[in-house]
Design an enzyme around this catalytic site. Structure first.
Site, PDB file in Angstrom:
ATOM      1  CB  VAL A 183       3.276 -15.048  23.657  1.00 11.62           C
ATOM      2  CG1 VAL A 183       4.554 -14.912  22.827  1.00 11.62           C
ATOM      3  CG2 VAL A 183       2.790 -13.678  24.108  1.00 11.62           C
ATOM      4  CD  GLU A 221       2.406  -3.820  19.733  1.00  4.45           C
ATOM      5  OE1 GLU A 221       1.911  -4.961  19.709  1.00  4.45           O
ATOM      6  OE2 GLU A 221       3.518  -3.541  19.242  1.00  4.45           O
ATOM      7  CG  HIS A 278       9.286 -12.646  17.439  1.00  7.47           C
ATOM      8  ND1 HIS A 278       9.997 -11.483  17.338  1.00  7.47           N
ATOM      9  CD2 HIS A 278       7.973 -12.293  17.332  1.00  7.47           C
ATOM     10  CE1 HIS A 278       9.165 -10.475  17.181  1.00  7.47           C
ATOM     11  NE2 HIS A 278       7.935 -10.937  17.180  1.00  7.47           N
TER      12      HIS A 278
HETATM   13  N1  INI Z   1       2.278 -11.196  19.493  1.00  7.06           N
HETATM   14  C1  INI Z   1       1.508 -11.999  20.253  1.00  7.06           C
HETATM   15  O1  INI Z   1       0.590 -11.507  20.938  1.00  7.06           O
HETATM   16  N2  INI Z   1       1.710 -13.335  20.255  1.00  7.06           N
HETATM   17  C2  INI Z   1       2.697 -13.921  19.535  1.00  7.06           C
HETATM   18  O2  INI Z   1       2.826 -15.171  19.573  1.00  7.06           O
HETATM   19  C3  INI Z   1       3.517 -13.103  18.729  1.00  7.06           C
HETATM   20  N3  INI Z   1       4.574 -13.682  17.935  1.00  7.06           N
HETATM   21  O3  INI Z   1       4.853 -14.894  18.066  1.00  7.06           O
HETATM   22  O4  INI Z   1       5.204 -13.011  17.135  1.00  7.06           O
HETATM   23  C4  INI Z   1       3.283 -11.698  18.720  1.00  7.06           C
HETATM   24  N4  INI Z   1       4.035 -10.867  17.959  1.00  7.06           N
HETATM   25  C5  INI Z   1       3.645  -9.511  17.680  1.00  7.06           C
HETATM   26  C6  INI Z   1       4.108  -8.533  18.748  1.00  7.06           C
HETATM   27  O5  INI Z   1       3.332  -8.681  19.923  1.00  7.06           O
HETATM   28  C7  INI Z   1       3.967  -7.077  18.286  1.00  7.06           C
HETATM   29  O6  INI Z   1       2.616  -6.806  17.995  1.00  7.06           O
HETATM   30  C8  INI Z   1       4.821  -6.754  17.057  1.00  7.06           C
HETATM   31  O7  INI Z   1       6.170  -7.132  17.267  1.00  7.06           O
HETATM   32  C9  INI Z   1       4.779  -5.227  16.777  1.00  7.06           C
HETATM   33  O8  INI Z   1       5.342  -4.482  17.859  1.00  7.06           O
END
Ligand code: INI
Length: 158
Positions: free
Chosen positions: A82, A59, A89
């Site tokens: 991340v 986002e 993912h």
């Molecule tokens: N978001 C992150 O900032 N870091 C991550 O490691 C991560 N993983 O691994 O899933 C992550 N997922 C959420 C993603 O950014 C969104 O908020 C979600 O998919 C909703 O759109």
């Protein structure tokens, strides 16, 4: 004479937006702390900093774009973590965050800084969020100030 442009780190009077991911908050809160310290150390006033929390790194670009479009920020800093773990993912989230932030940076008038950690595990991320590898949030704050000053100087090139 050759003109050499190099941005300095004087941040006085700058207004900075920080967009920070809530996902992996135990890491991103440290990046945020580093960024706030970096901005304050270079004279950005705390009332000139706006922090926006978003659900995750995916986002970051959309909110960075909204902030940039307002026209009242000198720079936007995006902070996220991340972490790979065992699924694919990671590639989608990290890829879209990087692509999206790069797109906003190119298309907006103000610098948009990529302060998103992409690591194999939490340990590597924490090392870069105030641990032995420094604090990438702090680095992002300095990059933001430097880029504001670089772009101002580039405007003045004759
Ligand atoms: N978001 C992150 O900032 N870091 C991550 O490691 C991560 N993983 O691994 O899933 C992550 N997922 C959420 C993603 O950014 C969104 O908020 C979600 O998919 C909703 O759109």
């Amino acid at each position: 004479m050759t003109q050499i442009i190099k941005g300095h780190l004087q941040g006085e009077g700058m207004r900075v937006g920080i967009v920070v991911a809530r996902f992996n908050e135990h890491i991103t809160s440290k990046l945020l702390q580093g960024a706030l310290e970096g901005l304050k150390a270079h004279s950005v006033a705390h009332e000139d900093i706006v922090v926006v929390w978003v659900p995750g790194s995916f986002e970051l670009p959309s909110v960075a774009e909204r902030l940039a479009q307002r026209g009242d920020f000198d720079a936007i800093i995006c902070l996220g973590a991340v972490v790979k773990h065992e699924t694919d993912h990671y590639y989608y989230v990290a890829g879209e965050a990087a692509r999206g932030i790069a797109g906003v940076a190119r298309e907006s008038e103000v610098p948009v800084i990529f302060g998103v950690l992409t690591t194999e595990n939490d340990e590597q991320a924490l090392e870069r969020a105030g641990g032995k590898e420094g604090n990438k949030g702090h680095d992002a704050a300095l990059a933001a100030i430097e880029m504001v000053n670089v772009l101002r100087l580039v405007e003045e090139v004759r």
